[in-house]
Motif scaffolding. Structure first.
Motif, short mmCIF file in Angstrom:
data_model
loop_
_atom_site.label_atom_id
_atom_site.label_comp_id
_atom_site.label_asym_id
_atom_site.label_seq_id
_atom_site.Cartn_x
_atom_site.Cartn_y
_atom_site.Cartn_z
N GLY A 99 0.75 2.36 8.76
CA GLY A 99 0.71 1.08 8.08
C GLY A 99 0.96 1.12 6.58
N LEU A 100 1.45 2.23 6.08
CA LEU A 100 1.79 2.29 4.65
C LEU A 100 3.08 1.51 4.41
CD1 LEU A 100 1.07 6.06 3.90
CD2 LEU A 100 -0.30 4.10 3.19
N ASP A 101 3.21 0.95 3.21
CA ASP A 101 4.39 0.17 2.85
C ASP A 101 5.37 0.98 2.02
OD1 ASP A 101 3.38 -2.29 3.99
OD2 ASP A 101 1.97 -2.29 2.30
N GLY A 102 4.97 2.17 1.57
CA GLY A 102 5.82 3.02 0.77
C GLY A 102 5.12 4.34 0.51
N ILE A 103 5.89 5.31 0.01
CA ILE A 103 5.34 6.64 -0.27
C ILE A 103 5.92 7.18 -1.57
CG2 ILE A 103 4.90 7.28 2.13
CD1 ILE A 103 7.57 8.92 1.96
N THR B 94 -2.89 3.63 -2.77
CA THR B 94 -3.08 2.67 -3.86
C THR B 94 -2.42 1.36 -3.51
OG1 THR B 94 -3.18 4.44 -5.51
CG2 THR B 94 -2.62 2.24 -6.32
N TRP B 95 -3.12 0.26 -3.79
CA TRP B 95 -2.59 -1.08 -3.56
C TRP B 95 -1.82 -1.54 -4.79
CZ3 TRP B 95 -3.75 -5.68 -6.20
CH2 TRP B 95 -3.21 -6.82 -5.62
N LEU B 96 -0.60 -1.98 -4.57
CA LEU B 96 0.20 -2.57 -5.64
C LEU B 96 0.28 -4.07 -5.39
CD1 LEU B 96 3.18 -0.03 -5.85
CD2 LEU B 96 1.08 -0.06 -7.19
N PRO B 97 0.19 -4.89 -6.43
CA PRO B 97 0.11 -6.34 -6.24
C PRO B 97 1.41 -7.02 -5.81
CG PRO B 97 0.11 -5.81 -8.58
CD PRO B 97 0.03 -4.51 -7.82
N GLU B 98 2.52 -6.27 -5.78
CA GLU B 98 3.77 -6.86 -5.30
C GLU B 98 4.61 -5.78 -4.64
OE1 GLU B 98 7.00 -7.33 -8.66
OE2 GLU B 98 5.06 -7.91 -9.50
N TYR B 99 5.54 -6.24 -3.80
CA TYR B 99 6.45 -5.33 -3.12
C TYR B 99 7.52 -4.85 -4.09
CZ TYR B 99 9.82 -3.51 0.20
OH TYR B 99 10.70 -2.70 0.87
N VAL B 100 7.80 -3.55 -4.09
CA VAL B 100 8.87 -2.98 -4.89
C VAL B 100 9.67 -2.01 -4.04
CG1 VAL B 100 7.69 -3.26 -7.10
CG2 VAL B 100 7.36 -1.16 -5.81
N ASP B 101 10.94 -1.86 -4.36
CA ASP B 101 11.76 -0.94 -3.57
C ASP B 101 12.65 -0.05 -4.44
OD1 ASP B 101 13.65 -2.74 -4.42
OD2 ASP B 101 14.28 -3.36 -2.42
N ASN B 102 12.36 -0.02 -5.74
CA ASN B 102 13.10 0.89 -6.62
C ASN B 102 12.13 1.45 -7.66
OD1 ASN B 102 13.37 -0.70 -9.27
ND2 ASN B 102 14.07 -2.18 -7.73
N ILE C 65 0.86 -1.19 0.00
CA ILE C 65 0.00 0.00 0.00
C ILE C 65 0.89 1.24 0.00
CG2 ILE C 65 -1.79 1.26 1.23
CD1 ILE C 65 -3.08 -1.30 1.32
N VAL C 66 0.71 2.08 -1.05
CA VAL C 66 1.56 3.26 -1.25
C VAL C 66 0.70 4.50 -1.42
CG1 VAL C 66 3.36 4.26 -2.72
CG2 VAL C 66 3.25 1.77 -2.43
N ASP C 67 1.05 5.55 -0.69
CA ASP C 67 0.42 6.86 -0.91
C ASP C 67 1.19 7.51 -2.05
OD1 ASP C 67 -0.53 9.48 -0.84
OD2 ASP C 67 -0.69 9.50 1.34
N LEU C 68 0.52 7.74 -3.17
CA LEU C 68 1.17 8.17 -4.40
C LEU C 68 1.30 9.69 -4.60
CD1 LEU C 68 -0.37 5.68 -7.01
CD2 LEU C 68 1.77 5.51 -5.77
N HIS C 69 0.88 10.49 -3.64
CA HIS C 69 0.86 11.94 -3.87
C HIS C 69 1.06 12.66 -2.54
CE1 HIS C 69 -1.50 15.39 -6.09
NE2 HIS C 69 -0.49 15.87 -5.40
N ILE C 70 2.32 12.97 -2.24
CA ILE C 70 2.68 13.62 -0.98
C ILE C 70 3.64 14.78 -1.29
CG2 ILE C 70 3.80 13.34 1.28
CD1 ILE C 70 3.13 10.33 1.06
N HIS C 71 3.50 15.87 -0.55
CA HIS C 71 4.37 17.03 -0.71
C HIS C 71 5.27 17.19 0.52
CE1 HIS C 71 2.25 18.33 -4.29
NE2 HIS C 71 1.15 17.95 -3.68
#
Length: 188
Positions: free
Chosen positions: A31-35, A171-179, A2-8
């Motif tokens: 509980g977000l997994d990325g930003i 937004t939910w992404l179907p897999e973990y990504v780190d790049n 779960i990633v918040d796709l729009h942060i300032h």
């Protein structure tokens, strides 16, 4: 994921009061997994965010919220963007030429910075922000209707400028990504 796709972040978005460190801490607590940091007409935080992401082990993706002549578009996976305002279609074409991913953000928010009905005129958008934390329920519903009509990906994002907004939508992404490259691949 779960990633918040729009942060300032405050270094490059003067209307934000959050530092990168505060954003990551609050995102983890919620509980977000990325930003995604999508500052206004800036990707200046990119190098610092990439380093901080490595240090903390928390995925941080930097894109841009670009103010085209027709309204705001968020984009990721690009190395550069125009320093002056250009037509939305021209910006989208530049994003696509760089292999990037772009989304109409808050298209119907009442701030005259959304693509609104121009959504039907542009080609090449990948998605529409159908849940934006700074838009009204009615504006989000109108964005959802256009998104469905046009067959684009629905995106949720907080558009956070202060901590209490962070993660309101994501937004939910179907897999973990780190790049960033994998992030754009999974968004597609």
């Amino acid at each position: 994921m779960i990633v918040d796709l729009h942060i300032h972040e405050s270094s490059y978005s003067a209307d934000s009061i959050m530092t990168l460190e505060e954003i990551v801490s609050e995102a983890r607590a919620k509980g977000l997994d990325g930003i995604c940091i999508t500052d206004h007409d800036s990707m200046g935080l990119k190098d610092r965010a990439e380093q901080y992401s490595r240090e903390t082990g928390f995925p941080i993706f930097v894109g841009v919220e670009y103010y085209s002549l027709w309204g705001d578009i968020t984009a990721w996976g690009i190395d550069d963007f125009p320093r002056k305002r250009i037509a939305a279609q021209e910006f989208i074409d530049q994003v696509k030429a760089q292999g990037g991913y772009c989304v109409a953000c808050h298209p119907f928010r009442n701030n005259n910075r959304g693509l609104a009905e121009h959504l039907r005129e542009v080609r090449g958008l990948d998605g529409v922000e159908v849940l934006n934390g700074s838009a009204s329920a009615g504006a989000n519903l109108e964005a959802w209707n256009y998104c469905r009509e046009l067959g684009l990906a629905p995106i949720g994002a907080s558009d956070a400028h202060w901590l209490s907004q962070l993660g309101v939508y994501a937004t939910w992404l179907p897999e973990y990504v780190d790049n960033l490259a994998d992030f754009v691949r999974v968004l597609r």
